[in-house]
Design a protein around this motif. Sequence first.
Motif: not given
Length: 208
Positions: A187-200
């Motif tokens: 989740r952290d890797e995806a959020g770091r590079f996508s900038g998308a709001q991720l579900d908890s």
Amino acid sequence: MAITNFGELKTEIQNFVDNSSGNVVAAIPTFVTLATTRLNSELRIRDMEKRSTNTLSSQYIDLPVDFIEARNVQIDSTPRRSLRYRTPEQIDSLVTSGTGIPESYSIYANIMEVYPEPASSYTIEVIYLSALADFVNDSDTNDVLTNYPGLYLWAALIEAETFIDADADVSKWVAQYQNLLQKLNDRDEAGRFSGAQLDSVTLGVCTP
């Protein structure tokens, strides 16, 4: 039971291992210390990030004592300048007698080296992944324990069950721990590079 600090974590570990012998109870803080060591080796999430700002007046600067790895290094010049990472060998190959605004950095031991050598004093800002500190007092806590108590609990139970019985089947705790660890790191890797709001992530802790 909610786990919000070191004292509550120790109590919950004792509840799960179902073994109240003096040796086991006395070793619970060690189980937590070993769990912390495991997390520092394997967990890579934003909850562990810190920002350090210092004056850079030479080619070398000490890293923070809890430094694990750099996320971003920049010189607060106008405009701000992000430094590019180079290996120590690459830095050594950049031979020059000149000075200027640093453009690159490298890390070895507990030292950061920049290149070129600063022409004057600059403010250097380092966003870095920090090591989780060992707990001392029962009231001690950190963001990882607050947000993901199951991760600490399961990592400690791996150590506890092994201590009680070297031949114990700890696969249940290993699976719980590794599953949540992978979710958090992904989740952290995806959020770091996508900038998308991720579900908890759902982080419920089961009861024994």
